[in-house]
Design a protein around this motif. Structure first.
Motif, PDB file in Angstrom:
ATOM      1  N   VAL A   1       8.262  -5.921  12.284  1.00  0.00           N
ATOM      2  CA  VAL A   1       8.780  -5.524  10.970  1.00  0.00           C
ATOM      3  C   VAL A   1       8.666  -4.018  10.756  1.00  0.00           C
ATOM      4  O   VAL A   1       8.864  -3.526   9.640  1.00  0.00           O
ATOM      5  N   GLY A   2       8.320  -3.278  11.822  1.00  0.00           N
ATOM      6  CA  GLY A   2       8.301  -1.834  11.743  1.00  0.00           C
ATOM      7  C   GLY A   2       6.997  -1.217  11.299  1.00  0.00           C
ATOM      8  O   GLY A   2       6.966  -0.022  10.973  1.00  0.00           O
ATOM      9  N   ILE A   3       5.910  -1.976  11.282  1.00  0.00           N
ATOM     10  CA  ILE A   3       4.595  -1.435  10.912  1.00  0.00           C
ATOM     11  C   ILE A   3       3.827  -1.128  12.190  1.00  0.00           C
ATOM     12  O   ILE A   3       3.650  -2.008  13.047  1.00  0.00           O
ATOM     13  N   ARG A   4       3.398   0.104  12.331  1.00  0.00           N
ATOM     14  CA  ARG A   4       2.654   0.530  13.518  1.00  0.00           C
ATOM     15  C   ARG A   4       1.312  -0.184  13.561  1.00  0.00           C
ATOM     16  O   ARG A   4       0.545  -0.160  12.589  1.00  0.00           O
ATOM     17  N   CYS A   5       1.021  -0.876  14.662  1.00  0.00           N
ATOM     18  CA  CYS A   5      -0.232  -1.612  14.806  1.00  0.00           C
ATOM     19  C   CYS A   5      -0.873  -1.270  16.135  1.00  0.00           C
ATOM     20  O   CYS A   5      -0.222  -1.335  17.186  1.00  0.00           O
ATOM     21  N   LEU A   6      -2.159  -0.902  16.093  1.00  0.00           N
ATOM     22  CA  LEU A   6      -2.924  -0.600  17.292  1.00  0.00           C
ATOM     23  C   LEU A   6      -4.009  -1.656  17.445  1.00  0.00           C
ATOM     24  O   LEU A   6      -4.787  -1.886  16.510  1.00  0.00           O
ATOM     25  N   VAL A   7      -4.061  -2.304  18.581  1.00  0.00           N
ATOM     26  CA  VAL A   7      -5.134  -3.243  18.878  1.00  0.00           C
ATOM     27  C   VAL A   7      -6.238  -2.458  19.573  1.00  0.00           C
ATOM     28  O   VAL A   7      -6.046  -1.922  20.666  1.00  0.00           O
ATOM     29  N   ALA A   8      -7.387  -2.356  18.930  1.00  0.00           N
ATOM     30  CA  ALA A   8      -8.463  -1.487  19.395  1.00  0.00           C
ATOM     31  C   ALA A   8      -9.298  -2.168  20.476  1.00  0.00           C
ATOM     32  O   ALA A   8      -9.564  -3.372  20.418  1.00  0.00           O
TER      33      ALA A   8
ATOM     34  N   LEU B   1       0.830  -1.200   0.000  1.00  0.00           N
ATOM     35  CA  LEU B   1       0.000   0.000   0.000  1.00  0.00           C
ATOM     36  C   LEU B   1       0.867   1.253   0.000  1.00  0.00           C
ATOM     37  O   LEU B   1       2.047   1.206   0.369  1.00  0.00           O
ATOM     38  N   PRO B   2       0.289   2.401  -0.411  1.00  0.00           N
ATOM     39  CA  PRO B   2       1.046   3.661  -0.313  1.00  0.00           C
ATOM     40  C   PRO B   2       1.454   3.914   1.137  1.00  0.00           C
ATOM     41  O   PRO B   2       0.626   3.944   2.044  1.00  0.00           O
ATOM     42  N   GLY B   3       2.711   4.053   1.353  1.00  0.00           N
ATOM     43  CA  GLY B   3       3.197   4.161   2.727  1.00  0.00           C
ATOM     44  C   GLY B   3       3.586   5.571   3.115  1.00  0.00           C
ATOM     45  O   GLY B   3       3.613   6.470   2.290  1.00  0.00           O
ATOM     46  N   PRO B   4       3.869   5.753   4.389  1.00  0.00           N
ATOM     47  CA  PRO B   4       3.803   4.740   5.455  1.00  0.00           C
ATOM     48  C   PRO B   4       2.371   4.427   5.863  1.00  0.00           C
ATOM     49  O   PRO B   4       1.478   5.237   5.685  1.00  0.00           O
ATOM     50  N   ALA B   5       2.192   3.231   6.434  1.00  0.00           N
ATOM     51  CA  ALA B   5       0.856   2.758   6.801  1.00  0.00           C
ATOM     52  C   ALA B   5       0.816   2.400   8.281  1.00  0.00           C
ATOM     53  O   ALA B   5       1.831   2.058   8.886  1.00  0.00           O
ATOM     54  N   ALA B   6      -0.379   2.504   8.850  1.00  0.00           N
ATOM     55  CA  ALA B   6      -0.642   2.054  10.214  1.00  0.00           C
ATOM     56  C   ALA B   6      -1.833   1.116  10.178  1.00  0.00           C
ATOM     57  O   ALA B   6      -2.723   1.249   9.326  1.00  0.00           O
ATOM     58  N   VAL B   7      -1.859   0.143  11.081  1.00  0.00           N
ATOM     59  CA  VAL B   7      -2.851  -0.930  11.057  1.00  0.00           C
ATOM     60  C   VAL B   7      -3.571  -0.985  12.390  1.00  0.00           C
ATOM     61  O   VAL B   7      -2.973  -0.712  13.443  1.00  0.00           O
ATOM     62  N   THR B   8      -4.841  -1.343  12.340  1.00  0.00           N
ATOM     63  CA  THR B   8      -5.593  -1.584  13.566  1.00  0.00           C
ATOM     64  C   THR B   8      -6.547  -2.749  13.374  1.00  0.00           C
ATOM     65  O   THR B   8      -7.012  -3.005  12.254  1.00  0.00           O
ATOM     66  N   TYR B   9      -6.799  -3.476  14.446  1.00  0.00           N
ATOM     67  CA  TYR B   9      -7.842  -4.500  14.465  1.00  0.00           C
ATOM     68  C   TYR B   9      -8.340  -4.637  15.898  1.00  0.00           C
ATOM     69  O   TYR B   9      -7.683  -4.193  16.842  1.00  0.00           O
ATOM     70  N   GLU B  10      -9.510  -5.229  16.047  1.00  0.00           N
ATOM     71  CA  GLU B  10     -10.137  -5.325  17.363  1.00  0.00           C
ATOM     72  C   GLU B  10      -9.498  -6.437  18.185  1.00  0.00           C
ATOM     73  O   GLU B  10      -9.155  -7.502  17.668  1.00  0.00           O
ATOM     74  N   ALA B  11      -9.353  -6.175  19.477  1.00  0.00           N
ATOM     75  CA  ALA B  11      -8.906  -7.218  20.393  1.00  0.00           C
ATOM     76  C   ALA B  11      -9.970  -8.304  20.454  1.00  0.00           C
ATOM     77  O   ALA B  11     -11.169  -8.021  20.483  1.00  0.00           O
TER      78      ALA B  11
END
Length: 380
Positions: free
Chosen positions: A93-100, A69-79
């Motif tokens: 691997v350096g991708i920002r991930c937030l567990v919602a 995807l066009p970067g930089p990217a951040a990811v989220t998914y539900e706990a």
């Protein structure tokens, strides 16, 4: 990057009341994660373009798709039940991930259509708008300890249920133990002497008694494993400091430590609301209406604090078990815990003098006890 323009500055994540961290993000990715599939939606913050794909639940596949995807990217998914493995893989691997936190997600009240694709789009939009409330991702070691304490909690519940079924079976046949305290050695001897008149009833009783013995053995084995782990692990200093408070045994302190994890992300003011020990409120205009406690957050930790708070009602004195736990802690921890123990008992005495309902008073004590636990946990 298209047109050579800079990516938009997007604030991602709100961690329990702390200020969100502002990082360079162009594409916000929402993932609807299931055991056998992952529905992904990427939202380009510059062009508004959506990138949607159904993926297999393999971290490597998800990482490759996000990197395209066009970067930089951040990811989220539900706990949820799928755990934190995907978040750890993305972070490594350096991708920002937030567990919602699912209970904190904003959802339109008029939205009555729910699909995996719509959920992924909704998460991507919330991440783009910085409306994701992030939950703390535990380390693998902390999660393993948490699994152990929750297995012990499950064994405790099973033991209580097995005991209740057996005693109700005896009660239906008119057999009641009226002498002594239940589940002592004397009571166990009394149970082994019981004989029901019908063969089938006797078989049911023996099965129920066997279930009690089995559940108790499982609980005791887990207790021994936890005691051995607490003797030498990263959480040992925190557990020993928590053990200086009345009602916080080694098992309770260890369970609180693994359930809360990083105590520094909280404060003495926020830990009560984090554990759902603050009153609910429905106020509007000049009308103020407060109700029962919210009961949000970690129910296991909340139950432990509620039970521990009852210990502070009795007259304050240093028991032998408490003295042994004090010997393992630092003088600073003992001094602070002594102050907390005396204050909590004084609060109980004040509630009793005002004839406050005991269960209501105990909840208030548990809320303050949570603050004292935080104070000791962050003590260096």
């Amino acid at each position: 990057m298209a047109g050579g323009s800079r990516p938009a500055l997007v604030a991602v994540g709100v961690d329990l009341g702390r200020l969100a961290v502002v990082i360079d993000v162009r594409t916000s990715v929402g993932l609807d994660v299931h055991a056998r599939s992952v529905v992904a939606c990427g939202l380009d913050g510059q062009t508004g373009q959506l990138f949607e794909q159904r993926l297999v639940p393999d971290p490597a596949t998800v990482i490759d798709w996000v990197r395209a995807l066009p970067g930089p990217a951040a990811v989220t998914y539900e706990a949820g039940p799928t755990g934190f493995g995907l978040a750890r893989a993305l972070t490594e691997v350096g991708i920002r991930c937030l567990v919602a936190a699912p209970s904190k997600l904003q959802r339109p009240t008029g939205d009555r259509v729910k699909t995996d694709v719509r959920d992924a789009r909704h998460l991507a939009r919330l991440l783009h708008l910085s409306e994701i409330v992030e939950v703390a991702v535990p380390s693998r070691e902390l999660e393993a300890c948490r699994d152990l304490t929750r297995s012990r909690e499950a064994a405790r519940r099973e033991l209580m249920a097995a005991r209740n079924r057996m005693m109700k079976l005896l009660l239906r046949h008119g057999i009641v133990c009226s002498g002594g305290t239940a589940w002592t050695a004397r009571h166990e001897e009394w149970l082994r002497r019981q004989r029901l008149p019908m063969l089938h009833s006797q078989m049911a009783f023996e099965s129920a008694y066997g279930a009690v013995v089995s559940a108790r053995g499982r609980r005791d084995r887990l207790d021994e494993a936890i005691e051995a782990m607490v003797a030498d692990c990263d959480l040992t200093p925190v557990v020993r400091r928590l053990g200086c408070l009345r009602g916080i045994s080694t098992l309770t302190g260890f369970a609180l430590a693994v359930e809360i994890g990083d105590w520094h992300r909280l404060s003495g003011r926020t830990i009560g609301s984090f554990l759902g020990l603050v009153p609910s409120e429905f106020s509007s205009g000049a009308t103020k209406s407060r109700g029962a406690i919210t009961k949000t957050g970690n129910g296991h930790a909340r139950r432990l604090l509620i039970e521990a708070a009852w210990h502070h009602r009795r007259p304050y004195r240093t028991s032998a078990a408490l003295a042994r736990r004090w010997e393992l802690a630092s003088p600073a921890a003992r001094g602070r815990a002594e102050q907390g123990n005396r204050r909590l008992h004084a609060r109980w005495a004040g509630f009793d003098a005002r004839r406050k309902r005991a269960v209501v008073a105990n909840t208030a004590i548990a809320r303050e006890l949570a603050g004292w636990c935080w104070s000791l946990a962050v003590l260096e």
